[in-house]
Design a protein around this motif. Sequence first.
Motif, PDB file in Angstrom:
ATOM      1  N   GLY A 129     -52.412  -8.505 -14.493  1.00  0.00           N
ATOM      2  CA  GLY A 129     -52.038  -8.066 -15.829  1.00  0.00           C
ATOM      3  C   GLY A 129     -50.586  -7.661 -15.955  1.00  0.00           C
ATOM      4  N   SER A 130     -49.906  -7.422 -14.838  1.00  0.00           N
ATOM      5  CA  SER A 130     -48.497  -7.031 -14.878  1.00  0.00           C
ATOM      6  C   SER A 130     -47.615  -8.262 -15.003  1.00  0.00           C
ATOM      7  CB  SER A 130     -48.116  -6.261 -13.609  1.00  0.00           C
ATOM      8  OG  SER A 130     -48.866  -5.073 -13.492  1.00  0.00           O
ATOM      9  N   SER A 137     -42.466 -11.509 -19.114  1.00  0.00           N
ATOM     10  CA  SER A 137     -42.978 -12.870 -19.009  1.00  0.00           C
ATOM     11  C   SER A 137     -44.365 -13.029 -19.612  1.00  0.00           C
ATOM     12  CB  SER A 137     -43.005 -13.294 -17.537  1.00  0.00           C
ATOM     13  OG  SER A 137     -43.715 -12.350 -16.746  1.00  0.00           O
ATOM     14  N   ASN A 138     -45.101 -11.960 -19.807  1.00  0.00           N
ATOM     15  CA  ASN A 138     -46.424 -12.072 -20.423  1.00  0.00           C
ATOM     16  C   ASN A 138     -46.325 -12.420 -21.906  1.00  0.00           C
ATOM     17  OD1 ASN A 138     -47.571 -11.445 -17.992  1.00  0.00           O
ATOM     18  ND2 ASN A 138     -48.227  -9.384 -18.533  1.00  0.00           N
ATOM     19  N   SER A 139     -45.435 -11.737 -22.604  1.00  0.00           N
ATOM     20  CA  SER A 139     -45.288 -11.979 -24.039  1.00  0.00           C
ATOM     21  C   SER A 139     -44.319 -13.119 -24.324  1.00  0.00           C
ATOM     22  CB  SER A 139     -44.806 -10.710 -24.747  1.00  0.00           C
ATOM     23  OG  SER A 139     -43.471 -10.406 -24.376  1.00  0.00           O
ATOM     24  N   GLY A 140     -43.312 -13.281 -23.440  1.00  0.00           N
ATOM     25  CA  GLY A 140     -42.286 -14.294 -23.666  1.00  0.00           C
ATOM     26  C   GLY A 140     -41.390 -13.973 -24.846  1.00  0.00           C
ATOM     27  N   LYS A 141     -41.376 -12.686 -25.242  1.00  0.00           N
ATOM     28  CA  LYS A 141     -40.582 -12.281 -26.400  1.00  0.00           C
ATOM     29  C   LYS A 141     -39.657 -11.119 -26.069  1.00  0.00           C
ATOM     30  CE  LYS A 141     -44.052 -13.545 -29.888  1.00  0.00           C
ATOM     31  NZ  LYS A 141     -44.873 -13.027 -31.017  1.00  0.00           N
TER      32      LYS A 141
END
Length: 212
Positions: free
Chosen positions: A38-39, A58-62
């Motif tokens: 999840g990180s 990197s999870n959201s890419g925003k």
Amino acid sequence: MVPVLLSLPLLLGPTVLQETGTYSLIFLYTGLSRPNKGSPRFQATAFLNDQAFFHYNSNSGKAEPVGVWSQVEGMEDWEKESHLQRAREEIFLMTLKDIMDYYKDSAGSHTFQGMFGCEISNNRSSGAFWRYAYDGKDFIEFNREIPAWIPLDPAASNTKLKWEAEKVYTQRAKAYLEEECPAMLKRYLNYSRSHLDRKGTHSFQDLLQTLS
């Protein structure tokens, strides 16, 4: 491969800045070879003085403004900034893989961090730095005077060769620290000076200790 900040051009508009004061812009990047479930594998945070004003992972890419900065309109084109951060993420994690390959160490979790930024005082550039660490130890840093990347770890000699394969990239690193970063900081101050002044100012070295 080129240094992280040189993956895409930075478009800086004209800026007019008359008042005096001391301000800093610092970026902190962290890449993990094996993040916890999840990180994010990669994240970046930008600071104006000691205040985080945008964050990317990197999870959201925003890339998104944080805190009071989310209420400031026109300070940044967040879609373009997100695209830039995604490009930096790719190169940053590629460098981490190169280091691990050098040491032939794919087991466990490894961390690669980058920190770079600049300071202006009385509307003039008064300091800048750019350095990286691997697993919490100094890895490589940029010397503006030479200019050159200075290895601080055996694996960093390989990184230096890649980053200096074309002379233009070293010249652009120097230009970023001495020209582009201060210009970007001045542009941000057109939107944020009053808030930063209310919070007070800190010395550049104090901020480096706080963020390291």
